[in-house]
Design an enzyme around this catalytic site. Structure first.
Site, PDB file in Angstrom:
ATOM      1  CE1 TYR A   1      34.543 -30.927 -16.597  1.00 13.75           C
ATOM      2  CE2 TYR A   1      33.669 -28.707 -16.273  1.00 13.75           C
ATOM      3  CZ  TYR A   1      33.974 -30.124 -15.849  1.00 13.75           C
ATOM      4  OH  TYR A   1      33.869 -30.330 -14.581  1.00 13.75           O
ATOM      5  CB  SER A   2      38.493 -30.022 -24.041  1.00 13.10           C
ATOM      6  OG  SER A   2      39.694 -30.301 -22.932  1.00 13.10           O
TER       7      SER A   2
ATOM      8  CE1 TYR B   1      40.734 -33.689 -17.917  1.00 13.23           C
ATOM      9  CE2 TYR B   1      41.702 -32.579 -19.589  1.00 13.23           C
ATOM     10  CZ  TYR B   1      40.933 -33.468 -19.157  1.00 13.23           C
ATOM     11  OH  TYR B   1      40.339 -34.303 -20.155  1.00 13.23           O
TER      12      TYR B   1
ATOM     13  CB  CYS C   1      44.350 -33.850 -24.586  1.00  9.69           C
ATOM     14  SG  CYS C   1      43.168 -32.539 -23.695  1.00  9.69           S
TER      15      CYS C   1
ATOM     16  CD  GLU D   1      44.239 -27.161 -22.730  1.00  4.16           C
ATOM     17  OE1 GLU D   1      44.387 -25.984 -23.033  1.00  4.16           O
ATOM     18  OE2 GLU D   1      43.046 -27.618 -23.218  1.00  4.16           O
TER      19      GLU D   1
END
Ligand code: FAD
Ligand code: A2P
Length: 369
Positions: free
Chosen positions: A148-149, A369, A327, A367
């Site tokens: 998790y960011s 996901y 992101c 980044e």
């Protein structure tokens, strides 16, 4: 008589080359023998001498080695202080909804107390952490960590430097008529203050901010991809942060945020507030997919906003002080690339060449996901 004398003279002269040749052969034989004995000949010395010559620049280069080696950017940023096999156990201090009424789904802002960590659990803006959900998987093994960011700055939401915050969307999908809940996101979203949680990390250097105060920062986020951007924006514009770190951001920041509904815009009040306080330094552009339409009549995505502002974005990219951060949903990457390709070609540039260059220069940070 004269004839025979002439014959003798000619015969004698004819032997001279033979005698010279004979002496030459002896000399050569001697040299060859010497070469065999010593293992070297004139040629081999030259070859051997060459590296000695070549070695000279290496010696000359030595002072460069003696001088302090150039420090790699961000080399002092902590990574993997706590590995998944030996995580730190943090304590939940708060867990509240980051959504407004009428929003789709469940997204929580969750804060963990990191005090007591030995060594300290230090991190910087743009890093992530691992969470090990309690319980076991279908094979009876501990759950693998999920990343998790980190949504807080290194000082944490309370500015005391001992907390870490996350922004987590609960994963939910339908399968064979049944609602499936994601293991770790559901675990996190349902935590209560006081709960103990295993945290690993910090990890990642891809999304770190540049050190220069006059950098320009373009941010492209969808959904919880806003997490690192929240940390950047707090670092840049939150008064107590500025007081603490003395890093006075002087550049231009531009946030593009994609959300399905206005009620799903995460931390929107904070960003609007920063924008009103720092109108010269912050732009905030929203793509609200289920309330706004793009020019083709489809859902408004951030890549549509990128296209609308293509010229300004490319003018910023031409400045070497500009960094771009991406992101959130993996699915947005092709869309962003497509938009950048169109925008680049309008300026006579080739995005497929430009993007790797930006990445190599450490100015393109992604980044997803
Ligand atoms: P799991 O139980 O692991 O389920 C996920 C699996 O379900 C998928 O692998 C897939 O097989 C399946 N699945 C998922 N969707 C569907 C579907 N629609 N149909 C069928 N099958 C499906 N998440 C955040 O919320 N906030 C963050 O800040 C964040 N940061 C991240 C940073 C990084 C670097 C990475 C790599 C990921 C980040 N994530 C973040 C995602 C996070 O790590 C988890 O992947 C996410 O929370 C889901 O984990 P889970 O355990 O709940 O789901
Ligand atoms: P939508 O779901 O309307 O198609 P969240 O994580 O809160 O759901 O927000 C993600 C946002 O990103 C939503 O607005 C979603 O739109 C949008 N989105 C979905 N797919 C893409 C894509 N391929 N490119 C860009 N944005 C996307």
């Amino acid at each position: 008589m004269a004839y025979s004398e002439t014959k003798v003279v000619i015969g004698g002269l004819a032997h001279i080359p033979i005698i010279i040749g004979f002496f030459y052969l002896i000399r050569r034989q001697y040299s060859f023998g010497a070469m065999l004995r010593t293992g070297k000949n004139a040629l081999s010395e030259k070859v051997k001498a060459a590296p000695a010559k070549a070695a000279a620049p290496a010696k000359a280069a030595a002072p460069a080695k003696a001088a302090a080696p150039a420090k790699k950017p961000h080399s002092d940023v902590p990574v993997n202080t706590y590995k998944p096999k030996a995580p730190f156990t943090g304590t939940v201090t708060e867990n509240y909804s980051a959504l407004k009424e009428g929003a789709i789904g469940k997204v929580q802002h969750i804060t963990f107390d990191l005090s007591g960590a030995d060594p300290d659990f230090k991190y910087v803006e743009g890093q992530s952490c691992g969470i090990l959900a309690a319980g076991e998987d279908a094979k009876g093994k501990p759950h693998r960590p999920r990343l998790y960011s980190i949504a807080s700055t290194r000082y944490g939401d309370n500015f005391a430097g001992n907390t870490l915050s996350l922004c987590v969307r609960q994963l939910q999908y339908e399968k064979d008529g049944e609602t499936i809940n994601g293991v770790c996101s559901t675990y996190l979203c349902n935590l209560s203050p006081g709960d103990k949680v295993k945290i690993s990390g910090p990890v990642g250097k891809e999304m770190l901010l540049p050190d220069e105060e006059d950098s320009n920062i373009i941010m492209l986020a969808t959904g919880t991809g806003i997490a690192p951007m929240r940390a950047y924006l707090r670092r840049m514009f939150e008064p107590t942060e500025i007081e603490k770190h003395k890093w006075n951001f002087k550049g231009k920041a531009w946030l593009f945020m994609g959300a399905p509904k206005t009620a799903n815009l995460l931390y929107d009040g904070d960003f609007e507030h920063y924008k009103s306080k720092f109108p010269e330094n912050l732009r905030y552009t929203k793509a609200i997919s289920r309330e706004q339409q793009n020019t083709k009549g489809g859902r408004m995505y951030i890549q549509d906003r990128v296209l609308e502002h293509a010229e300004e974005i490319f003018n910023m990219i031409e400045n070497p002080k500009t960094h771009i951060y991406l992101c959130g949903l993996k699915g947005m990457e092709p869309g962003i690339d497509e938009a950048m390709t169109t925008a680049a070609s309008a300026k006579g540039l080739d995005w497929s060449e430009l993007r790797p260059k930006l990445r190599k220069a450490g100015r393109w940070h992604a980044e997803t996901y």
